[in-house]
Design an enzyme around this catalytic site. Structure first.
Site, short mmCIF file in Angstrom:
data_model
loop_
_atom_site.label_atom_id
_atom_site.label_comp_id
_atom_site.label_asym_id
_atom_site.label_seq_id
_atom_site.Cartn_x
_atom_site.Cartn_y
_atom_site.Cartn_z
N ASP A 30 0.85 -1.19 0.00
CA ASP A 30 0.00 0.00 0.00
C ASP A 30 0.89 1.24 0.00
OD1 ASP A 30 -3.22 0.55 1.03
OD2 ASP A 30 -1.77 2.21 1.07
N ILE A 31 0.52 2.22 -0.82
CA ILE A 31 1.33 3.44 -0.97
C ILE A 31 1.26 4.31 0.29
CG2 ILE A 31 -0.43 5.00 -1.95
CD1 ILE A 31 1.64 5.63 -4.17
N ASN A 87 -12.86 -2.93 2.71
CA ASN A 87 -13.72 -1.77 2.93
C ASN A 87 -14.77 -1.74 1.83
OD1 ASN A 87 -12.42 -0.70 5.24
ND2 ASN A 87 -10.79 0.12 3.95
N HIS A 100 -10.02 -5.19 -3.28
CA HIS A 100 -8.68 -5.35 -2.69
C HIS A 100 -8.82 -5.78 -1.24
CE1 HIS A 100 -9.92 -1.12 -2.40
NE2 HIS A 100 -9.31 -1.09 -1.23
N HIS A 102 -6.94 -5.85 2.22
CA HIS A 102 -5.83 -5.26 2.98
C HIS A 102 -5.25 -6.33 3.90
CE1 HIS A 102 -6.75 -0.84 2.35
NE2 HIS A 102 -7.94 -1.33 2.10
#
Ligand code: AMP
Length: 114
Positions: A30-31, A87, A100, A102
């Site tokens: 993750d950025i 989410n 996605h 996490h």
């Protein structure tokens, strides 16, 4: 989808720190990491979000969890524990509309999340 940021990462059109890639899923850091380990596991095909998942996606979703658990092992957070999160929608703060998962770990996390 042509303008989807995670589709572009899957296609190598924009850079990402890729940690896993196979014919079903891609995983990358993750950025904006929220934990010492924060990796996103995405299907290579475009699925808008967890609210779009059906039985037709069973193998893809199973692959996402299999990769997440293997990455937790390889990143040294399997024993200490980790969090897997999807989410969905505005109240959960979904900001990217490509499914996605996490993978968060490396620190103790509160429950319930804020
Ligand atoms: P969500 O809020 O569940 O939709 O999560 C989207 C996540 O994607 C956020 O944690 C972002 O930091 C992350 N993100 C957005 N753009 C990128 C990118 N180009 N590379 C890696 N992670 C990204």
């Amino acid at each position: 989808m042509s303008n989807c940021i995670f589709c572009k990462i899957v296609r190598d059109e924009i850079p990402a720190k890729i940690v896993h890639r196979d014919d079903r899923v891609t995983a990358f850091h993750d950025i904006n990491a929220q934990a010492p380990t924060h990796i996103l596991i995405v299907p290579n095909t475009h699925i808008r979000g967890a609210d779009e998942i059906s039985a037709a996606h069973a193998e893809t979703v199973a692959a996402m969890f299999t990769v997440a658990n293997a990455l937790a092992e390889s990143h040294g957070i399997a024993a200490s524990g980790y969090r897997l999160v999807f989410n969905v929608g505005p109240h959960a703060g979904q900001s990217v509309f490509h499914l996605h998962l996490h993978l968060l770990g490396g620190r103790r996390m509160a429950w319930p999340p804020g």
